[in-house]
Design an enzyme around this catalytic site. Sequence first.
Site, PDB file in Angstrom:
ATOM      1  N   HIS A 169       0.857  -1.194   0.000  1.00  0.00           N
ATOM      2  CA  HIS A 169       0.000   0.000   0.000  1.00  0.00           C
ATOM      3  C   HIS A 169       0.891   1.240   0.000  1.00  0.00           C
ATOM      4  O   HIS A 169       1.885   1.286   0.727  1.00  0.00           O
ATOM      5  CB  HIS A 169      -0.892  -0.025   1.245  1.00  0.00           C
ATOM      6  CG  HIS A 169      -2.019   0.960   1.225  1.00  0.00           C
ATOM      7  ND1 HIS A 169      -2.928   1.029   0.186  1.00  0.00           N
ATOM      8  CD2 HIS A 169      -2.389   1.924   2.098  1.00  0.00           C
ATOM      9  CE1 HIS A 169      -3.812   1.991   0.445  1.00  0.00           C
ATOM     10  NE2 HIS A 169      -3.504   2.554   1.591  1.00  0.00           N
ATOM     11  N   ARG A 222      -6.814  -1.838  -6.437  1.00  0.00           N
ATOM     12  CA  ARG A 222      -7.814  -1.801  -5.365  1.00  0.00           C
ATOM     13  C   ARG A 222      -8.498  -0.440  -5.410  1.00  0.00           C
ATOM     14  O   ARG A 222      -7.940   0.580  -5.018  1.00  0.00           O
ATOM     15  CB  ARG A 222      -7.149  -2.029  -4.002  1.00  0.00           C
ATOM     16  CG  ARG A 222      -6.374  -3.349  -3.908  1.00  0.00           C
ATOM     17  CD  ARG A 222      -5.813  -3.581  -2.522  1.00  0.00           C
ATOM     18  NE  ARG A 222      -4.947  -2.520  -2.062  1.00  0.00           N
ATOM     19  CZ  ARG A 222      -3.641  -2.435  -2.274  1.00  0.00           C
ATOM     20  NH1 ARG A 222      -3.025  -3.376  -2.984  1.00  0.00           N
ATOM     21  NH2 ARG A 222      -2.942  -1.420  -1.818  1.00  0.00           N
ATOM     22  N   CYS A 314     -27.615  20.639  16.667  1.00  0.00           N
ATOM     23  CA  CYS A 314     -28.023  19.785  17.788  1.00  0.00           C
ATOM     24  C   CYS A 314     -27.802  18.315  17.402  1.00  0.00           C
ATOM     25  O   CYS A 314     -27.376  18.020  16.296  1.00  0.00           O
ATOM     26  CB  CYS A 314     -29.487  20.004  18.128  1.00  0.00           C
ATOM     27  SG  CYS A 314     -29.946  21.741  18.259  1.00  0.00           S
TER      28      CYS A 314
HETATM   29  C1  LIG Z   1      -8.781   1.531   1.807  1.00  0.00           C
HETATM   30  C2  LIG Z   1      -7.721   0.857   1.037  1.00  0.00           C
HETATM   31  C3  LIG Z   1      -7.667   0.979  -0.360  1.00  0.00           C
HETATM   32  C4  LIG Z   1      -8.561   1.907  -1.150  1.00  0.00           C
HETATM   33  O1  LIG Z   1      -7.966   3.174  -1.230  1.00  0.00           O
HETATM   34  P1  LIG Z   1      -8.650   4.366  -2.046  1.00  0.00           P
HETATM   35  O2  LIG Z   1      -7.698   5.493  -1.887  1.00  0.00           O
HETATM   36  O3  LIG Z   1      -9.947   4.631  -1.378  1.00  0.00           O
HETATM   37  O4  LIG Z   1      -8.820   3.896  -3.438  1.00  0.00           O
HETATM   38  C5  LIG Z   1      -6.710   0.232  -1.028  1.00  0.00           C
HETATM   39  N1  LIG Z   1      -5.849  -0.575  -0.352  1.00  0.00           N
HETATM   40  C6  LIG Z   1      -5.862  -0.693   0.983  1.00  0.00           C
HETATM   41  C7  LIG Z   1      -4.881  -1.580   1.645  1.00  0.00           C
HETATM   42  C8  LIG Z   1      -6.787   0.029   1.728  1.00  0.00           C
HETATM   43  O5  LIG Z   1      -6.789  -0.076   3.062  1.00  0.00           O
END
Ligand SMILES: *Cc1c(COP(=O)(O)O)cnc(C)c1O
Length: 388
Positions: A169, A222, A314
């Site tokens: 990521h 993803r 509120c």
């Molecule tokens: C949430 C997430 C995504 C999606 O990311 P976006 O920026 O919303 O496209 C992809 N990979 C992982 C590991 C995530 O936690």
Amino acid sequence: MDSQWAYYRDTWAEINLDHISYNIEEMRRHIGDDVKVFAVVKANAYGHGDEEVAREALNSGVSYLAVAFLDEALALRNKGISAPILVLGISRPEDVRIAAENQISLTVFQQQWLREAKELLPSDVRLAIHVKLDTGMGRLGVRNRDELKGLETLIKKDPRFNIEGVYTHFATADELDFTYFERQMERFKEMVSWFEARPEFIHTGNSAAALIHPESHHNAVRMGISMYGLTPSPEIEPVLPFRLKPAFSLHTKLVHVKKISKGERISYGATYEGAEDEWIGTLPIGYADGWIRKLQGQEVLVEGQRVPIVGRICMDQCMVRLPRELPIGTVVTLIGRQGESYISVNEVAEKLQTINYEITCMAAARIPRVYMKNGKVKRIINSLLKQV
Ligand SMILES: *Cc1c(COP(=O)(O)O)cnc(C)c1O
């Protein structure tokens, strides 16, 4: 229950499923036929509702669903979704059996986790694993060669476990300075080369990377925020390869309208005082709906015009200053379009000094979701009253 009325308070979020499928189709065109899409539907599909978004995504050619936690994957199974699901976050080794029995793939990166899971998984059950590599996010994942080889050895000897994927990521894919992104890409390539056998799915891209870094596509992306039609960051908006169409809008209605005199005050703390005789409308939405107190002063749309929220918000209600007397039942749009006027998720995020992701996630479960398809209501989900 009268099936025509799925909710009994005039506040609702409208989810445009046509926009979800449009965003996916544009993404698929952009990444090409060889790259698969994993639709990220964690956090109740970023507040849009997991089941309907998942179904729309699968109908639009998505191969796989992804969520953050095992509970979210099981919730989708309970709603009858049988497509492959990957849990991106960590799961407990004790829960390996329930995951495997439900054909849910897990993210794995700790040898200790695998040793414990091996003790608990029955011999006739199979678990698909995606190995997570930490290439610079510093959150979850294998960090070096020894860890990776140890993990691979533990899995290889055991027919119950299959390394179906490997991924990482990015921490900065939504920035225009590519330096750190490129460093993570290099590290990923190096780490993937350590595998004895190349897993089926190799994926790195979140929305931002999928949109602006074609070299990160490998064979799957993803797709989260962009599926919902929102830009991963304002910074990359000018370089997006296609226009995104937001799926989320938020509406309510005037439930009370009155004239106040100069000097009369509004709401808790009496922070707002009429500067002259004014028309004030009451809206049945408040901070318990995710329309938080910091949004005092934010504008909303009434008859295509911007009007301000006045006085404190509120728990369940807030007040707006109207340009004139308007009938009870007039639609008020907090996010979305009325004629020429538009309030974007990004505008609300900017007002709260946060990111658009947080805004749709904050829309509380008690707000019913109205799903639009081909310009018509397809389904209404009110989680308070269950399926209607
Ligand atoms: C949430 C997430 C995504 C999606 O990311 P976006 O920026 O919303 O496209 C992809 N990979 C992982 C590991 C995530 O936690």
